[in-house]
Design an enzyme around this catalytic site. Sequence first.
Site: not given
Length: 437
Positions: A106-107
């Site tokens: 997700f980063k």
Amino acid sequence: MKYYSTNGQVAPVSLEEAVVKGLAGDKGLFMPEKIATLSKSTIDGLKDKSFREIACTVARAFFGEDIEPDTLDALVKDTLSFETPVVPVRKNCYSLELFHGPTLAFKDVGGRFMARLLGYFIKKQGLNDVNVLVATSGDTGSAVANGFLGVPGIRVFVLYPKGKVSPIQECQFTTLGQNITALEVDGTFDDCQALVKNAFMDETLNNHMALTSANSINVARFLPQSFYYFNAYAQLDRMGKAGEMVVCVPSGNFGNITAGLFAARMGLPIKRFVAANNRNDVFLEYLNTGKYTPRPSVSTIANAMDVGDPSNFARILDLFKANEDVHKAICSKISAYRYTDEQIAQTMQTVYSETGYILDPHGACGYQGLIDSKLTATETGVFLETAHPAKFKETVDKILSSDIEIPAKLQAFMKGTKQSVELDKDFVGFKAFLLRQ
């Protein structure tokens, strides 16, 4: 727009200075002086937009006062080359899959956006030697390293706890070379994070080299993560399921859930949040007692959540500071649950056997937190599946008795040769290393 420090001991700064500096001079985290609110009609219209269009709308609300709209749109569109689909797992329970980016975590959005925004400001200032320090408990390092790989004028130093990230996570930032240096610290994530923060406060180091951070302490890293929440809402709205949205976030350094709280402040109708903790449960303890007691982190199979002193807790307190009873206000918006390794494994086994859906250990915390929060018949639950299960292949295969396929993106990283510098956790050694650069 000005950005102030959560510690309130220094003057507010511009977005440009907040991004380039990373951490305020008084060790506080930067916060925008105001949070723009999107109109109901704008939010209702999100269901007719693509993820890129949604992200541009939100980015303009955040940064539109400081960056020309066309330039900002170009930065956002260059960041987003992938989708974050909402996938049904059970009735009224959906996985928001955030692992379709370059490093399957997700980063990727925050890492890629920050690389582009920092590059823009560096070029604007005519700088040619900026050093990014980033501590990682697993996924931040790979997202930031790959986001900044090959960016002119920027060197990245990734600090990670030795033996406490998965082998695939490790190879995603130790095999790159070029302008990326991996520092293998004999300690925990909290030790790595402390080294980064102390470096920012050291006058000798700052006179020697230009330093900034790419952890979620940097506003350019955590704010873009709010894009996910708006996109999830838009997808649910297309299904007619967005009426009472509940979001559960696997929480480590609390940057992701803070981005969700920002989205809610901007008008996104999220009914409530659930923070899922592993054994590192200082936030749950705060909700239960009203006291925040950071402590050394312990290792778990959900390693990206192994944080004993989450930096973004300061931002959560700041968001609720206008309330007479801050603790009560936070408790009214966020609940939390704690899971041991055994409970995480059981959740993974149950969901796989009953639905065929493969959770990674972090997503398992998110799923179980959503279930334990007891969704009502009218609520729609979304848990954030933050990383592809293959990033934790050994753990997942052992728990599920499976042999999950490793995506081509990960296989490419695994072919590289590990390059890292081993360091102790003391600041003296870290400072000496940086002074030699």
